[in-house]
Each structure stands twice: as C-alpha cells, then as structure tokens.
Design an enzyme around this catalytic site. Structure first.
Site, PDB file in Angstrom:
ATOM      1  N   GLU A   1     146.580  28.374 -52.806  1.00  0.00           N
ATOM      2  CA  GLU A   1     146.872  28.049 -51.409  1.00  0.00           C
ATOM      3  C   GLU A   1     148.316  27.593 -51.240  1.00  0.00           C
ATOM      4  O   GLU A   1     149.075  27.478 -52.198  1.00  0.00           O
ATOM      5  CB  GLU A   1     145.948  26.917 -50.933  1.00  0.00           C
ATOM      6  CG  GLU A   1     144.789  27.364 -50.050  1.00  0.00           C
ATOM      7  CD  GLU A   1     145.201  27.692 -48.628  1.00  0.00           C
ATOM      8  OE1 GLU A   1     146.415  27.828 -48.361  1.00  0.00           O
ATOM      9  OE2 GLU A   1     144.308  27.810 -47.785  1.00  0.00           O
TER      10      GLU A   1
ATOM     11  N   ARG B   1     138.856  15.854 -47.181  1.00  0.00           N
ATOM     12  CA  ARG B   1     140.081  15.982 -47.967  1.00  0.00           C
ATOM     13  C   ARG B   1     141.137  16.711 -47.156  1.00  0.00           C
ATOM     14  O   ARG B   1     140.834  17.411 -46.189  1.00  0.00           O
ATOM     15  CB  ARG B   1     139.817  16.762 -49.259  1.00  0.00           C
ATOM     16  CG  ARG B   1     139.418  18.231 -49.045  1.00  0.00           C
ATOM     17  CD  ARG B   1     139.524  19.008 -50.342  1.00  0.00           C
ATOM     18  NE  ARG B   1     139.092  20.403 -50.234  1.00  0.00           N
ATOM     19  CZ  ARG B   1     139.867  21.397 -49.805  1.00  0.00           C
ATOM     20  NH1 ARG B   1     141.104  21.154 -49.388  1.00  0.00           N
ATOM     21  NH2 ARG B   1     139.403  22.642 -49.769  1.00  0.00           N
TER      22      ARG B   1
ATOM     23  N   ASN C   1     143.829  19.620 -46.352  1.00  0.00           N
ATOM     24  CA  ASN C   1     143.843  21.062 -46.574  1.00  0.00           C
ATOM     25  C   ASN C   1     145.252  21.579 -46.290  1.00  0.00           C
ATOM     26  O   ASN C   1     146.230  21.025 -46.759  1.00  0.00           O
ATOM     27  CB  ASN C   1     142.771  21.758 -45.726  1.00  0.00           C
ATOM     28  CG  ASN C   1     142.394  23.117 -46.280  1.00  0.00           C
ATOM     29  OD1 ASN C   1     142.233  23.259 -47.491  1.00  0.00           O
ATOM     30  ND2 ASN C   1     142.262  24.113 -45.435  1.00  0.00           N
TER      31      ASN C   1
ATOM     32  N   ASN D   1     143.657  24.910 -40.978  1.00  0.00           N
ATOM     33  CA  ASN D   1     144.338  25.876 -41.834  1.00  0.00           C
ATOM     34  C   ASN D   1     145.705  26.275 -41.284  1.00  0.00           C
ATOM     35  O   ASN D   1     146.479  25.430 -40.874  1.00  0.00           O
ATOM     36  CB  ASN D   1     143.434  27.079 -42.106  1.00  0.00           C
ATOM     37  CG  ASN D   1     143.055  27.158 -43.569  1.00  0.00           C
ATOM     38  OD1 ASN D   1     143.893  27.021 -44.451  1.00  0.00           O
ATOM     39  ND2 ASN D   1     141.782  27.350 -43.845  1.00  0.00           N
TER      40      ASN D   1
ATOM     41  N   ASP E   1     142.972  32.127 -42.610  1.00  0.00           N
ATOM     42  CA  ASP E   1     143.308  31.064 -43.557  1.00  0.00           C
ATOM     43  C   ASP E   1     144.788  30.729 -43.373  1.00  0.00           C
ATOM     44  O   ASP E   1     145.233  30.506 -42.254  1.00  0.00           O
ATOM     45  CB  ASP E   1     142.963  31.504 -44.982  1.00  0.00           C
ATOM     46  CG  ASP E   1     142.724  30.331 -45.924  1.00  0.00           C
ATOM     47  OD1 ASP E   1     143.506  29.371 -45.899  1.00  0.00           O
ATOM     48  OD2 ASP E   1     141.760  30.385 -46.714  1.00  0.00           O
TER      49      ASP E   1
END
Length: 324
Positions: free
Chosen positions: A49, A132, A134, A180, A230
């Site tokens: 990522e 959490r 991202n 995202n 994403d």
C-alpha cells in the site's frame, strides 16, 4: 504487421524502464487501452500500500501493512531499503531528503532514514484497539490527511483526520468504513476521496487556507465487476488513476464525466495503490496484495504482493511534503 514508427515507440518505452523490464501493449477497445506492467520488485507483501514518489530521494516509498514494513524502491539498483515497526504501517509521505512521516496503527511518527530512529508526531485514536490507520497523503498546503478503518471493516467505524506538524489532529469526516485514496486538483479547489465499500469516488470542495471540505457530489462510480476503489493518484490533466481491489488493475477516469479512459491490467486480483514517479513523473508504480487470496488464487497469480511498473502515457504531479 508493425510499422517502423510503432517499433520505434516500443523501443523507446523499453529503454525508459529498468533493464529487466519491457512493456507490452495490446490492442485498444474503444477508449480503453489495456497495458501489461512488469514486476519492478518481487515481494510477497500481504497488503502492499501507500506508494508515493519521494522527489528529493528519487525513489518510491511504499508499505506492507500487515508485514509492518516500510520499503524504499531504488530504481537504479532495482532493490529496496526496508524499515520494520512494532505495529502495522499504512501510509508514508515525504518530508525532507532524510525523513519521511508514516502512519502506524495508532500513531503518526517521523522516521529518520539515516538512523532508523522514530519521533512521535501525533496519536490517532484506535478506539481501544478496534481500529487502525489506513491510507493517506499530504494536501497541497502540507497537512497530512490520514483515515482509519475498523478491524474486520465494520460499517462507519473509521474517520478521516488531518494532522499538522505541531501534532494537532482534527476530524474531517466521520462514519467512514475503509478510508482510502485521496488526491487534490492542481488549482487546490477540489479534493477527491474514496471510502472503499461505497464503490465510488467522491468530490469535495477544498479550502486550501483552512483545510475545510464540503461534499460536492460523486465524481466516479465504478462499474459492476471491476472491484472496489483503493489507493488513488492524479495526473497533470486532472484525471484520476484508481487502484481497484478485486479489479485486476489500475483504472483511469475523467472525474468531470466519470468516463473510464484507460485500464492498466495486472496479473494480480487485489491492486492497492499507484503513484507516478521517475525523473519526469511518467512512470506508474503499482502495489498489490496477497491478502484475501486463497492458495489456488496465489498459485494462479503468484506475483501478487509485488511492486509493478509501467509507462501509461500520462504524467503525474509532484507529491506534497509534510510541511504544515
């Protein structure tokens, strides 16, 4: 039969990539050009990522979230430097020629790339270990925007925050599920953002001086069967490049019309992020994931989790650094 001009074009593309790479172009179908990237760095990242080009270091940073690892891909050497953490690491942004700022599970830290030392910047509420950090990026004014998501992705458990250099954390959006991709237009008037399960890219009016945002409609609705949005980047023409989880590729859209302009197809189902890099910002780096794939999937798509590269015929914009 290929013409001389076509052969010259293919040769130029091949020379522009690392020596081991070659870009194969397939035929066009309507306005959609399908391109096949090649592996820049073979990895088995659970969730690759957060790809971003560091303009001063001339390198590509990215992370493996569950692997708790920060990578720096060095194009000239075709290898990666790595830094590991005691918690998940989900995004990275450039700061100086020797520092980057990363989001850990519940904290924003500054990483000294020379010594490996970490410095606390701000805490992010993990709601007693149930959420959490991202994805995230810096806006044109240098604020870090970072989102959260709940473990198991319960609906509405996450938020979108801004973080400043003096450690001030501000909630910008509430009730997000999987925060995202996020980018800004060159004129600083709009921000594009996606909450993955919605299957849409939203547009917000953006006030650069205050960091305030106001919902301004849906820019892109993903077609059925093309995965979920994403990570995301933007090119100099204002087009959006969206990594689509479960969509086997990066898709390029005109956010004014929502039209699909191009698809970069990958030999990996779960595509997680993309970033323009290289000296001229004309090389697209793409991260992928092994998360969510069965053993049979991995046997069919063994390059899942690797970093890919191609030249898509577009030029990106310089990444904003953490400065404000």
């Amino acid at each position: 039969m290929k013409t001389s001009a076509m052969l010259d074009s293919l040769t130029s593309l091949a020379l522009a990539l690392p020596a081991f790479c070659f870009l194969f172009l397939s035929s066009c179908s309507g306005n959609t050009l399908t391109e096949k990237p090649v592996v820049a760095f073979e990895a088995k990242a659970t969730t690759g990522e957060g790809s971003i080009w560091h303009p001063e270091r001339k390198s590509l940073f990215w992370v493996d979230i569950e692997g708790k690892t920060l990578y720096e891909y060095l194009p000239g050497l075709e290898t990666c430097n790595t830094w590991t953490f005691d918690r998940m690491v989900s995004t990275v942004v450039p700061e100086t020629d020797s520092t980057v700022v990363v989001s850990l599970q519940n904290e924003i830290v500054r990483v000294n790339l020379l010594t490996g030392a970490n410095e606390h910047v701000a805490s992010i509420d993990d709601v007693a270990g149930t959420v959490r950090c991202n994805d995230g990026k810096c806006d044109p004014e240098g604020r870090l925007w970072v989102g959260t998501m709940g473990f198991g992705a319960p609906k509405g458990a996450g938020k979108l925050y801004t973080v400043t250099r003096d450690g001030v954390v501000t909630v910008k959006l509430d009730s997000v599920t999987i925060s995202n991709g996020i980018v800004w237009t060159a004129d600083k008037r709009f921000m594009y953002y996606n909450d993955t399960p919605t299957g849409k890219v939203a547009r917000y009016k953006f006030d650069a001086s205050t960091g305030n945002i106001e919902f301004d409609g849906i820019a892109v609705t993903l077609a059925e069967g093309t995965g979920s949005p994403d990570g995301m980047t933007i090119d100099r023409n204002g087009n959006l490049w969206v990594a689509q989880w479960g969509g086997y590729g990066v898709y390029c859209y005109n956010p004014q019309t929502g039209e699909l302009l191009k698809k970069i197809e990958l030999p990996a189902p779960n595509v997680a992020s993309c970033a323009f890099g290289g000296e001229n910002l004309d090389i697209l780096y793409i991260t992928t994931a092994r998360a969510g794939l069965s053993e049979s999937d991995l046997a069919k798509y063994p390059q899942s989790g690797s970093l890919f590269v191609c030249k898509p015929g577009a030029v990106g914009v310089k990444a904003s650094k953490f400065t404000k």
